[in-house]
Design an enzyme around this catalytic site. Structure first.
Site: not given
Ligand code: SF4
Length: 347
Positions: A92, A112, A116, A119, A216, A333
């Site tokens: 993206e 990734c 997270c 995400c 966060h 994202c």
């Molecule tokens: S927010 Fe998403 S892209 Fe960013 S580090 Fe965490 S899992 Fe990876």
């Protein structure tokens, strides 16, 4: 012979190629001017290069090896693209229009590995690192497609940039080079969940590039529910690294904090965050969470975001609330990638 890609090629590598071919070094500037300023997409466009040399170039190099597959435009002017890579994977790119400037948000990995919980990219797994040329080409394609001149880059798309440090650093080199995109280091931001040794490398190699750390949460127990890798890099280690980074670069660090209702937006967490950051050269960017299908978290309401911000301010912590962009096109994202992934479009 398999063709190489000219887009993103380091200017020093282009010069070496010209030298090997017995061509004058000024051809490098001619070629990069066509590619990055005039956005040429064929060798025939480059009329000031001798015809014979253009033929050599066309046999040796492709001008880009990706294509834009999907484009979404938000009512606020933001644009989101799914870029198809040569091997069939997809990434993206988001172009964000602010009042005075345009920012591009780039991916550094396919998927990734950090995972997270809030995400979409993290929930769809990890495939591979991007090459520096793929990172540069994603910006080049999006600029052509959007007809915008991008002056700011954030490495905040799919992937953890510092887990792909070598390729990230080469991409920054091409973006920064006067014969590349010519984007100043201070107009680039690397956003990371906090990989300590690579933050120090960034400070050594690119001290003018901005650093944003996604925190966060102010406590480890909470943070590891959001960012599983927190077990490997706990908050105390990240904060020590941030201190060292500031001492090395004398640059302010952005601390990113996404807010989710009753997950991490309670008043006590604001007080704990303020005490964690007190006295550091940092700025907190509060981000109302972006809802995704894979996660049940509810974004904090504007009133709760304001309360959190006010507590930080009252405790002498600089804070801004990030304006939402592209909500109607799911600019969080990994959402577009996830959609295609589920449909089996992305191999
Ligand atoms: S927010 Fe998403 S892209 Fe960013 S580090 Fe965490 S899992 Fe990876």
């Amino acid at each position: 012979m398999e063709k190489s890609n000219i887009i993103g090629l380091l200017p020093s590598d282009l010069l070496s190629f010209l030298e090997m071919m017995g061509e004058p070094s000024y051809r490098s500037k001619q070629i990069t001017h066509w590619l990055y300023q005039l956005k040429a997409t064929t060798w025939d466009d480059m009329k000031n290069l001798p015809l014979g040399f253009r033929q050599v170039l066309s046999q040796r190099f492709d001008i880009g090896q990706t294509r834009i597959e999907t484009k979404m435009v938000s009512s606020d002017g933001s644009m989101k693209y799914l870029l198809r890579l040569a091997d069939g994977n997809g990434i993206e790119i988001v172009i964000i229009s602010h009042r005075k400037h345009t920012t591009i948000c780039l991916s550094t990995q396919v998927g990734c590995p950090v995972g997270c919980s809030f995400c979409a990219t993290g929930q769809n797994g990890y495939t591979r690192n991007l090459t520096y040329q793929e990172i540069v080409e994603s910006a080049w394609r999006a600029q052509i497609e959007s007809n915008r001149v991008v002056k700011n880059i954030v490495f905040m798309g799919m992937g953890e940039p510092l887990l792909n440090y070598e390729q990230l650093s080469k991409a920054i080199q091409t973006f920064n080079h006067p014969d590349g995109f010519n984007i100043g280091s201070r107009h680039m931001t690397v956003s990371t969940i906090g990989i300590p040794d690579k933050i120090i490398r960034l400070a050594q190699d690119w001290p003018q590039v901005n650093l944003a750390v996604s925190l966060h949460a102010p406590k480890n127990e909470l943070r590891k529910q959001l960012i599983p890798i927190n077990d490997v890099y706990p908050i105390s280690q990240i904060m020590k690294t941030v201190e060292k980074y500031i001492a090395m670069t004398h640059r302010r660090v952005t601390i990113e904090y996404s807010l989710w209702t009753d997950i991490n937006d309670q008043r006590e967490y604001a007080f704990q965050l303020a005490s964690l950051l007190r006295g550091l050269l940092v700025h907190v960017n509060l981000i109302p969470g972006n809802p995704i299908a894979e996660c049940h978290f509810v974004p904090s309401s504007p009133a709760r975001v304001m309360t959190f911000a006010r507590i930080l301010e009252e405790n002498q912590i600089n804070v801004t609330i990030r304006e939402p962009h592209g909500q109607d096109i799911g600019a969080a994202c990994g959402e577009l990638y996830g959609l295609h992934h589920k449909r089996g479009v992305v191999e």
